[in-house]
Design an enzyme around this catalytic site. Sequence first.
Site, short mmCIF file in Angstrom:
data_model
loop_
_atom_site.label_atom_id
_atom_site.label_comp_id
_atom_site.label_asym_id
_atom_site.label_seq_id
_atom_site.Cartn_x
_atom_site.Cartn_y
_atom_site.Cartn_z
CG LEU A 164 -1.97 -1.01 1.36
CD1 LEU A 164 -2.63 -0.94 2.72
CD2 LEU A 164 -2.99 -0.77 0.26
NE ARG A 176 9.38 -1.65 0.87
CZ ARG A 176 9.68 -1.80 -0.40
NH1 ARG A 176 9.01 -2.63 -1.13
NH2 ARG A 176 10.67 -1.11 -0.91
CG ASP A 179 4.84 11.72 12.72
OD1 ASP A 179 5.09 12.90 12.37
OD2 ASP A 179 5.21 10.73 12.09
#
Length: 674
Positions: A355, A362, A476
């Site tokens: 994705l 990943r 974040d």
Amino acid sequence: MRLKPVSVVSFLVLLLFHFLARGDGQFIYNGFAGAQLDLDGMAVVEPDGKLALTNITSQLKGSAFHPTPLRFHEPATNGTVARSFSATFVFAIVTDLVTVGGNGLAFFLAPTKNLSMASPSQFLGLFNPENNGNASNHVFAVELDTILNPEFRDINSNHVGVDVNGLASVVAEPAGYYDDGTGDFKNLTLIGGDAMQVWVDYDGRSKVLNVTLAPVEAPRPKKPLISITIDLSPVLNGTAYVGLSSSTGPFRTRHYVLGWSFALDGAAPLLDYSNLPKPARIGDSKRRSKARDVILPVATPILALVVVAGVSLLVWRRLRYAELREEWEVEFGPHRFAYKDLYRATGGFDGEQLLGVGGFGRVYKGVLRVSKKEVAVKILMSHDGAKQGMKQFVAEVVSLGRLRHRNIVQLLGYCRRKGELLLVYEYMPNGSLDNWLYDRNAPPLSWAQRLSAIRGVASGLLYLHEDWEKVVVHRDIKASNVLLDGDMNARLGDFGLAKLYDRGTDPQTTSVVGTMGYLAPELACTRRVTPATDVFAFGSFVLEVACGRRPIEHGTVDDNRLVLADWVLERWHNGDVTDTADPRLCGTYDVEEAAAVLRLGLVCSHPTPAARPSIRQVVQYLDGDMPMPEPAPTYRSFTARASMHNAEGNESYVASYPLSSATSVGASSVLSGR
Ligand SMILES: *[C@@H]1O[C@H](CO)[C@@H](O)[C@H](O)[C@H]1NC(C)=O
Ligand SMILES: *[C@@H]1O[C@H](CO)[C@@H](O)[C@H](O)[C@H]1NC(C)=O
Ligand SMILES: *[C@@H]1O[C@H](CO)[C@@H](O)[C@H](O)[C@H]1NC(C)=O
Ligand SMILES: *[C@@H]1O[C@H](CO)[C@@H](O)[C@H](O)[C@H]1NC(C)=O
Ligand SMILES: *[C@@H]1O[C@H](CO)[C@@H](O)[C@H](O)[C@H]1NC(C)=O
Ligand SMILES: *[C@@H]1O[C@H](CO)[C@@H](O)[C@H](O)[C@H]1NC(C)=O
Ligand SMILES: *[C@@H]1O[C@H](CO)[C@@H](O)[C@H](O)[C@H]1NC(C)=O
């Protein structure tokens, strides 16, 4: 005495090698044993002749130069023009983990051999945050890039790009080649460990540059991967050194070059494949040769084969599905996934299921066999020997798995293997918000969709900060961490960096993690993450969504950095703040509402924490329960620029490479940095 044919051949090759290596503007290395290269950084020539530009050490660089500079320009009627040149090399990128590596390697021409000021990681040992994109670099490069760096507008994590003076490529294409017979495009995986060959050809007269990639020993594809018209005469305006450079980021990766040739004003000499050293696959060669030793001497080969096959199948299954499980994990039972299930769910972490790739690792799509539930599996690197940190991290993960909110991506569980930590999330069919904002192929988001995403994130953040049993600071927040579900409902994802602390206790100090442009300036001195630092990042996010621009944008050619908050603030002072709204909206938005949202973004990203609203106030503003705030008239330019300078001063990793894939660093420091 009769010479053996082999030694005659090697003698001739050696002679040819010497002849060509000395020839003007031309050289060939079929393997690098004894080659007169200038090596820098991590680069070494291994005993079998492989040029290893990097070893597995993280965050370092390595480069190799042909020792003598070459003259790349020639006089023409009206000034000078760049000369034609041609280069080819065979490389192999070998990673520890099958799923992620980095950062890639580059063939380049540079006016100096002194690249001591260049940074590793995404700068590939060629540039640094200060000089990236500066026309005074006079550097031309062809990059084989294996990490997606949004700040350079990388197209994916597996591409070939042409770089002039900086890493934002002039043109880039996914790694692959065009089949001569059918004309079909065939993908290649750069980090697959297989040797591949690159050809770079420039015609100074027609100013055409071709770059071609192919598996090694395959015939050279007729159609180049990249063919562009580009005038390199301003870039190559003097003499230049011909070199190869590489660097590592957080992931253990070896970048090898097996052969290399170059020529000015002519075709690069053909490589002799039979003389090239073989790329080593980590841990592979030993296993293979052992198996051969066992099988060969056995008298009844068929029986032996059956036994070996049976055993290898068992070993293979064990290795393939091997996990780490420790006693303390028993209590987390229901949140622990079996690696086998995740492996099967994602079709063996098949490339087609990929994705996305971030600095952290990943993400694969999968379907769980039993429940048929769609999931996203994120693979993070974990530190060796960080047991203590790991236990705490897993405890946090499990605790975060209990978060339930319509604007939060549900974390379903985790799995551990040696060197890898896998997190399993709900699958979000519409991907991340930043794809919608920046991908020119995606339909533009309407103002209503943007406002709904901002509201959604605010509401998810309110739950994290104030409404759950613990205070969760996300740490974040940015568009790429906001995902869109099937109904385009925004959900906050990626709690890899989230830091929990119990309500009422003092927030612990911590190393600075997060992403540049979203990091509150006070983090540089206090290193305390608080809800106010999230509000700062939320402010950057609001501006990003409303303006359709990243918090810090880097120019392509000359270094014209745009700090979004500064720019919006300046326009606000000038009274034309709505002009900053994303041009892709084509003016289809309520001007008053857009101005109010932009002001909210400015107020949230105020440099002083005390001047920022709480997230509860933000939600009230957005719901219309309170009038939108106005930035103080005294609030003048500052923001990200100041924070960037501050952050650069300290020793944290993120700070040293402020544009780097900071999240990856963050994720691992949650594992270990307590
Ligand atoms: C990698 O190279 C660096 C720099 O030359 C060196 O310090 C380090 O020991 C090397 N690491 C390994 C594992 O070979
Ligand atoms: C120099 O002349 C060539 C052809 O005569 C032309 O293509 C090129 O644009 C000229 N360059 C400059 C800088 O005038
Ligand atoms: C390389 O450049 C740096 C910075 O410009 C300088 O400090 C250093 O002395 C140079 N090294 C050599 C070997 O010239
Ligand atoms: C090549 O890779 C791209 C991106 O990963 C993918 O969209 C495409 O379908 C692949 N093509 C083939 C022929 O496998
Ligand atoms: C680049 O590729 C095109 C198309 O194959 C070819 O016509 C041209 O001659 C090539 N130019 C160079 C410099 O290799
Ligand atoms: C190349 O261009 C730079 C300007 O970027 C100039 O300073 C330098 O003198 C030029 N070199 C040559 C050999 O013309
Ligand atoms: C580009 O680099 C030169 C020389 O290092 C420097 O003087 C100049 O200010 C830089 N330009 C920008 C826009 O940073």
